[in-house]
Design an enzyme around this catalytic site. Structure first.
Site, short mmCIF file in Angstrom:
data_model
loop_
_atom_site.label_atom_id
_atom_site.label_comp_id
_atom_site.label_asym_id
_atom_site.label_seq_id
_atom_site.Cartn_x
_atom_site.Cartn_y
_atom_site.Cartn_z
N GLU A 284 42.41 27.48 51.09
CA GLU A 284 41.17 26.71 51.14
C GLU A 284 41.15 25.65 50.05
O GLU A 284 40.91 24.49 50.31
CB GLU A 284 39.95 27.64 51.04
CG GLU A 284 40.05 28.71 49.98
CD GLU A 284 38.79 29.53 49.83
OE1 GLU A 284 38.03 29.68 50.79
OE2 GLU A 284 38.54 30.03 48.72
N LYS A 398 36.81 41.43 28.42
CA LYS A 398 36.03 41.53 27.17
C LYS A 398 36.80 42.30 26.08
O LYS A 398 36.31 43.33 25.57
CB LYS A 398 34.67 42.23 27.42
CG LYS A 398 33.77 41.50 28.40
CD LYS A 398 32.71 40.69 27.71
CE LYS A 398 31.89 39.92 28.73
NZ LYS A 398 31.28 38.73 28.18
#
Lengths: 499, 499
Positions: A284, A398
């Site tokens: 895409e 994180k």
């Protein structure tokens, strides 16, 4: 019929509170910019007067700051589909301000045509050229332009000189008929052309043309790092191994690769593999990495819905259209992402997960199960019909406080039935032909971060270990609960979930 | 080349420990029976001698007791795909005895061809006729027969006189090429014929023909009751309303309806609606109700993968083939369930859920998140590409102790991105064009049992109410946890999940 030139502000005046607007573009590439920017100003002015002013927005995929960004800040969006990536939009959505309908991108145009999403009042289409007889030449993306042009009462064209007219000819504009009259989508090879080079509209519907010179607002991604490079290498090695086993044909298969720095690293690894022949890309979003591989003759052809590249890269393509003309095609999202075509071509899909669970389910959209990140985008369109479906994720996020491998994903976007392969920097979990309990071992031992392997094994020890998919309900989302409450999944105390 | 007739026991002797066997059939209809029954005896004898004896089993869908039932009891199944419904199998699977790989039915044949699932050592194919030059005429189901015949080293034919030779001509045997050579699946109308009336095999591979007279072991379903009737009526009313709005064309669209008593009730309601014109059925499993509606000229044509009907019904079709010849077709599961064809035809899909959540996700497979019920079957093949995807469920189970509408499904088989409509006996939740928070209100207020509506509203009150998908992680599966611990979801004590 003469074109009616006007300013972006005049065009924005043609939009009423409550309208739905349909935009060209797919990602920030090729999308409307000037009119939506002016619309945000107008909404702010109306709000200052105490008047309600909100619209629904239908697009191919995400847009740039000049659309989703400023309109979110202006609180001018009531409803939005099918995808976004803008940070102000994200904030507004997770603050309950916008009704956001996260739709498979290949289905957006047909859901509009079927009437599921209401009327399209105005289409705003970015073009590099428009003719008095209603031919609109798109810029860097296919999206849902022909559909919103056909459905809309009014069309405004943003004639954007930042896009070279050299892009004319790259587009293959095609819109299928709807049931019961639909035929096959006749793409049998990534480079098959099936449509026209322009969108053809009733010229009477073009109520205005706005001249602009506004470059695409493509995001730049962080550079590859050792983790993304290792993920890319793991995928290349895996695909070579599958080729040697005869699972992937020797001529290789077309590749779809998602958006972002992992996708770039994967393409880099495939591109530099000695064992993978030059291949086709059927995807895409086409990023800089693919343009580079086309130049190096490692990618033979690129079929996409948008050239979401840096502006330097885009201009270099426009400047070299003699070379790129037979190596690039831009399609509607309904074609680029069409499961019919993807299954037929045997596309190898490679997409990024937010988290994966030990049984093979994937969360692509929701942080800790509640906050929208971007949306599913085209990942579902490609994953289910893929020849081999692959998901990538670094094993932690994180700084290690989050394991992206969890007992149960907190939101499911791709089910265990659709996922063949999960890849982290630690390795490749091959889920094909395995039942859930075998998959759990594969995913934990091959993909999870070593710090989290004992935690995940302990989770399994509290289940019955026998059922088709062993879980214990109170603990299935305990890692997420622990992160929300303590800021680190490693603080998990299983005893709190055992009673 | 003369056919080599043998007994089922002799055929079973040709199967070795560790082999994978591929079977004809789809549901108990048209599947192998005698050889698998004999194989179970053989496995028991081997086990009694202390020898290991287990096989992998590849089928189109489920089988009958003479396959999955007796082989599960004999502990003779190592691996099984893609679907089953047998109670002994279910027990074994949830006792950790079988590796069960729950696969979209349309993908089973190609996963075998791609080499994801290992070798097929023997194909066992039920036929009503077989010729010396290798033409095998199937019985009541299409399944994956041509694929397993082509891949297997050896083929055994169960020549079953319980199936009339009148079924010859009902089959449309078609196997696509694989990428990069695949073309379109050329079904453009439910009654298009694209293949041959028989499976063509290398006659040298037919190592044995076993004569049998063994009727199909089709399950009988409980009769419609007021709840299933109301669900059927709700669907008929909804579809009529969508037709009046112009969302569904006036000529109507083909219908897929799942298996069981809700499916029968739905078809009954559609069949007796004054406002719905005679329609086509494009489905996987065709049950008695459709045969009845064809006779009444309410269904114009039935395309399926199996005639999973009662034996009386089946014989009545065989006896009336002059009437049914141009009204029924039996296809491979790769065609009947092909998303390409389903999206092209615009099939309205109607499938049964075990549970649905307030945001529109569906669990089709796992009881309380862990125990396998049957499998996803073809529900995914039909749901995502459907013109309108509908899921049905009675609002409660176990005399009200279970709400089938929950905050978060304990296993996700169909995601929020794929589900348009949820229907219970209380009403119809229309999720199209709605964001998750709007869907939650729609599902709770239209579909949940009145006893559970306050419970679900209370759940929402503990979330932030603002995020894209408001949940609180510790409570998202609390109704399931409560049922597991107390036997009744109504005993929910939210305070136990708040800390």
């Amino acid at each position: 019929m003469a074109l009616n030139f006007m300013t972006a502000e005049e065009a924005a005046e043609l939009i009423n509170h409550g309208d739905n607007i349909g935009l060209s573009g797919f990602t920030p590439a090729g999308t409307a910019k000037a009119v939506t920017f002016a619309l945000a100003k107008r909404a702010e002015a109306e709000h200052a007067k105490g008047h309600p002013f909100q619209v629904g927005i239908f697009t191919g995929a995400s847009t740039g700051n000049s659309c989703d960004g400023v309109l979110s800040v202006a609180k001018a969006i009531r409803y939005r589909a099918p995808y976004t990536t803008n940070k102000d939009f994200r904030k507004a959505v997770n603050n309950g301000e916008i009704s956001y309908n996260d739709i498979h991108l290949s289905q957006m145009a047909q859901e509009l045509r079927y009437g599921f999403l209401g009327k399209v009042n105005m289409a705003i289409i970015e073009a590099c050229e428009v003719t008095e007889d209603g031919k609109i030449y798109l810029t860097a993306a296919g999206g849902i332009s022909p559909t919103v042009c056909r459905l809309a009462d009014k069309i405004v064209v943003e004639l954007n000189s930042a896009h070279s007219k050299e892009s004319i000819g790259m587009h293959d504009v095609y819109e299928p008929l709807d049931p019961p009259y639909r035929r096959e989508i006749p793409v049998f090879k990534p480079n098959d052309r099936i449509g026209k080079p322009y969108v053809e509209v009733d010229p009477k519907k073009i109520v205005g043309v706005v001249k602009t010179d506004w470059p695409d607002e493509a995001r730049s991604f962080t550079s590859p790092d050792p983790v993304t490079d290792q993920i890319g290498q793991n995928i290349a090695n895996f695909l070579v191994s599958d080729m040697k086993k005869g699972i992937i044909p020797k001529s290789f298969l077309p590749v779809q690769s998602g958006v972002g720095n992992i996708a770039n690293a994967v393409l880099g690894a495939l591109g530099s593999s000695q064992d993978i022949p030059a291949f086709n890309v059927y995807t895409e979003v086409l990023q800089d990495a693919v343009i580079d591989l086309i130049r190096k003759e490692r990618v033979k052809f690129g079929s996409c819905c948008s050239l979401t590249v840096t502006n330097d890269c885009l201009n270099s393509v426009y400047d070299d259209m003699k070379f790129f003309k037979d190596k690039l095609i831009i399609r509607q999202s309904e074609v680029s992402n069409n499961p019919e075509v993807i299954r037929r071509l045997g596309v190898i899909s490679i997409n990024t997960a937010i988290e994966a669970d030990i049984y093979g389910n994937i969360n692509s959209t929701h942080i800790m199960g509640t906050k929208m990140m971007n949306g599913i985008g085209g990942s579902g369109d490609f994953t289910r019909p893929a020849y081999i479906s692959i998901f990538t994720t670094p094993s932690t996020a994180k700084d290690g406080k989050i394991s992206t491998i969890v007992p149960l994903v907190a939101h499911t976007d791709h089910t265990e039935h659709d996922v063949n392969i999960i890849v982290t920097e630690y390795g490749v979990a091959d889920l094909r032909g395995k039942g859930p309990k075998e998959r759990a071992i594969e995913v934990i031992e091959k993909c999870a971060h070593p710090d989290y392997r004992p935690i995940l094994r302990e989770y399994l020890s509290y289940t019955d270990g026998k059922s088709q998919t062993p879980h214990f309900m109170k603990g299935a989302l305990a890692l997420h609960d622990t992160f929300i409450k303590t800021g680190d999944m490693r603080n998990i105390d299983w005893s709190k979930y055992l009673d």
